[in-house]
Design an enzyme around this catalytic site. Structure first.
Site, mmCIF file in Angstrom:
data_model
loop_
_atom_site.group_PDB
_atom_site.id
_atom_site.type_symbol
_atom_site.label_atom_id
_atom_site.label_comp_id
_atom_site.label_asym_id
_atom_site.label_seq_id
_atom_site.Cartn_x
_atom_site.Cartn_y
_atom_site.Cartn_z
ATOM 1 N N GLU A 42 0.787 -1.232 0.000
ATOM 2 C CA GLU A 42 0.000 0.000 0.000
ATOM 3 C C GLU A 42 0.825 1.291 0.000
ATOM 4 O O GLU A 42 0.663 2.158 0.865
ATOM 5 C CB GLU A 42 -0.992 0.005 1.167
ATOM 6 C CG GLU A 42 -2.008 -1.120 1.047
ATOM 7 C CD GLU A 42 -3.200 -0.990 1.997
ATOM 8 O OE1 GLU A 42 -3.141 -0.170 2.918
ATOM 9 O OE2 GLU A 42 -4.178 -1.720 1.799
ATOM 10 N N GLU A 61 -5.491 -8.743 -0.002
ATOM 11 C CA GLU A 61 -6.304 -8.451 1.194
ATOM 12 C C GLU A 61 -7.725 -8.191 0.751
ATOM 13 O O GLU A 61 -7.962 -7.496 -0.244
ATOM 14 C CB GLU A 61 -5.811 -7.202 1.941
ATOM 15 C CG GLU A 61 -4.492 -7.370 2.626
ATOM 16 C CD GLU A 61 -4.054 -6.126 3.412
ATOM 17 O OE1 GLU A 61 -4.921 -5.350 3.874
ATOM 18 O OE2 GLU A 61 -2.837 -5.956 3.568
HETATM 19 C C1 BG6 Z 1 -4.753 -2.397 4.936
HETATM 20 C C2 BG6 Z 1 -3.430 -2.796 5.527
HETATM 21 O O1 BG6 Z 1 -4.711 -1.010 4.722
HETATM 22 O O2 BG6 Z 1 -5.902 -2.555 5.699
HETATM 23 C C3 BG6 Z 1 -3.517 -3.761 6.711
HETATM 24 O O3 BG6 Z 1 -2.585 -3.326 4.545
HETATM 25 C C4 BG6 Z 1 -4.700 -3.401 7.568
HETATM 26 O O4 BG6 Z 1 -2.304 -3.703 7.400
HETATM 27 C C5 BG6 Z 1 -5.945 -3.520 6.734
HETATM 28 O O5 BG6 Z 1 -4.801 -4.152 8.739
HETATM 29 C C6 BG6 Z 1 -7.233 -3.281 7.512
HETATM 30 O O6 BG6 Z 1 -7.176 -2.051 8.134
HETATM 31 P P1 BG6 Z 1 -7.338 -1.839 9.690
HETATM 32 O O7 BG6 Z 1 -6.871 -0.462 9.932
HETATM 33 O O8 BG6 Z 1 -8.757 -2.063 9.991
HETATM 34 O O9 BG6 Z 1 -6.466 -2.866 10.362
#
Ligand code: BG6
Length: 469
Positions: A166, A371
């Site tokens: 990211e 993700e």
């Molecule tokens: C992404 C990141 O932006 O979102 C992760 O790569 C992150 O590291 C994921 O955990 C979910 O976001 P958050 O802030 O809810 O953990």
């Protein structure tokens, strides 16, 4: 397009789940690990820090056994730079090297393909002290050195590599989220875009390094790409959506995939005096390096308009999924057509399909989802599990869109849900859980950290199994 005939997933499609080192491993100073910006950043009293996290460092064998039981064929994790090189650019820490050999070997023993992220928000603190991503000479050299160590150690065992997690989030809201340098420091945009340029250069050199020395390996960036809608059918709103897509998506992918600065973005940078300090040869470096596929994280879409908002954005609400206003480019707005998660992120599975189509049509490279998932505050019930039917529904809808994309001929090689086990959220503590597997701890009470499969664990297992049968 309505899909009349669905295509099957390839037999070698990788079904997986993800974590990142600082959010999962814990053991933040064990066995010689140096401090990263995530270890030293100030965290709100109400949230857990990252020192113990899900204790994956000590539990990885048990966790991998559960991943195998779930039927996963891939696991995306990141390597902690400061476990490998504690001060970022000096001595190598043998114990760190051994840990990742053991982890990779354990995955392979269990038939799970490792997908390795080189860098996921955890810059070595000592490099940050030397200027971090702003210090081009230092950071490019250090990142290349660190990556070479990883390739020389693990590239014979690891086929899939991801460079930087990211970059776009780090540049757009990284200082607010403390992803960029561990501090809530407002950089001026000139400096930010210099940091971004330094990431492009470092990343290009690393991709080339891998290709030159390990031709069987594949490498890609892992950006957070989202589809962006105009708020209305006013042509100006459409233009605003195009601007937002350029700023959030294409500026990054154009530089990484095509080795070019996006012309609209270039003009924006030029007009505002934000152009980075290009050096002779930079374009050649960018042009020479090519990723083999595009990895991306997808949680939700965004909606924008051209009109300037006359409200003051509540700073609290801006995070990696909630856009803001960029004067002259676009203004943020809500999308009333979408439901929201408990944490205020829009749920948009159609946007997932749009995102994949847009990327594939632009770049024609295979895609990998690194993700996608739903954060929810959860507790164990009396049966020692969590009935996370909402998560199952989220995944079902998104995977259905993925099936449509595959059927439309879009090449996708792997889907990795966020996350395998519960870990510390990047900015909202341990209570915001994403895992298929519940880790029994609270923000401050570590308890025994026992693992309990949630309902979604069994659902994902069945889903994968059915596709394989
Ligand atoms: C992404 C990141 O932006 O979102 C992760 O790569 C992150 O590291 C994921 O955990 C979910 O976001 P958050 O802030 O809810 O953990």
């Amino acid at each position: 397009m309505e899909i009349k005939k669905f295509k099957k997933f390839d037999d070698n499609f990788l079904w997986g789940a993800s974590i990142s080192a600082f959010q999962a491993e814990g053991a933040s100073t064990k066995d010689g690990k140096g401090l990263s910006i995530q270890d030293v950043k100030k965290i709100s009293e109400k949230y857990s820090d990252f020192s113990v996290a899900a204790d994956f460092y000590n539990n990885y064998k048990e966790d991998i056994a559960l991943l195998k039981e779930m039927g996963l064929s891939s696991f995306r994790f990141s390597i902690s730079w400061t476990r490998i090189i504690p001060d970022g650019d000096g001595e190598i820490n043998k114990k760190g090297i051994t840990f990742y050999h053991n982890l990779i070997d354990e995955l392979k023993k269990n038939g799970i393909e490792p997908i390795v992220t080189i860098y996921h928000f955890d810059l070595p603190y000592l490099l940050q002290q030397k200027g971090g991503w702003s210090n081009r000479d230092m950071i490019v050299k250090a990142f290349l050195k660190y990556s070479k160590v990883l390739f020389n150690e693990y590239a014979k065992k690891v086929k899939y590599w991801l460079t930087i997690n990211e970059q776009n989030v780090m540049i757009m809201i990284g200082s607010k989220m403390k992803f960029l340098n561990g501090e809530d420091k407002k950089f001026n945009e000139k400096e930010l875009y210099n940091q971004s340029h330094n990431m492009f250069i470092a990343q290009a050199l690393v991709m080339e390094e891998l290709h030159n020395n390990f031709p069987d390996c594949l490498i890609a960036p892992a950006l957070n790409i989202v589809s962006i809608y105009p708020n209305s059918n006013k042509p100006q709103d459409y233009l605003a959506a195009m601007n937002a897509s350029v700023m959030r998506n294409w500026y990054y992918l154009d530089a990484i995939v095509r080795g070019e600065y996006n012309p609209i973005m270039y003009k924006y940078l030029e007009d505002n005096n934000f152009l980075p300090d290009f050096r002779k040869g930079d374009y050649e470096i960018l042009k020479k390096a090519k990723p083999d596929f595009i990895a991306f994280n997808y949680y939700t879409s965004a909606t924008v308009k051209s009109e300037v908002n006359n409200f003051v954005e509540v700073e609290e609400l801006i995070d990696q999924q909630r856009l803001f206003d960029v004067p002259g480019m676009f203004s943020y707005c809500e999308n009333p057509n979408l439901e929201k998660t408990e944490y205020g992120w829009d749920i948009d599975s159609t946007g997932f399909r749009i995102t994949m189509r847009e990327m594939y049509e632009r770049y024609r490279l295979p895609l990998m989802i690194t993700e996608n998932g739903l954060g929810y505050s959860e507790e164990l019930n009396e049966n020692n599990t969590v009935d996370d039917s909402y998560r199952i529904e989220y995944y079902e809808k998104h995977l259905n869109e993925l099936r449509k994309c595959i059927s439309e001929g879009i090449k996708v090689i792997s889907y990795n849900a966020w996350t395998a086990i519960d870990i510390v959220s990047s900015h909202q503590g341990f209570s915001k859980r994403y895992g298929f597997i519940y880790v029994d701890r609270t923000e401050k009470d570590l308890k025994q950290m026992k693992r309990y499969p949630k309902k979604s664990f069994y659902w994902y297992k069945e889903y994968i199994k059915k596709l394989k049968d």
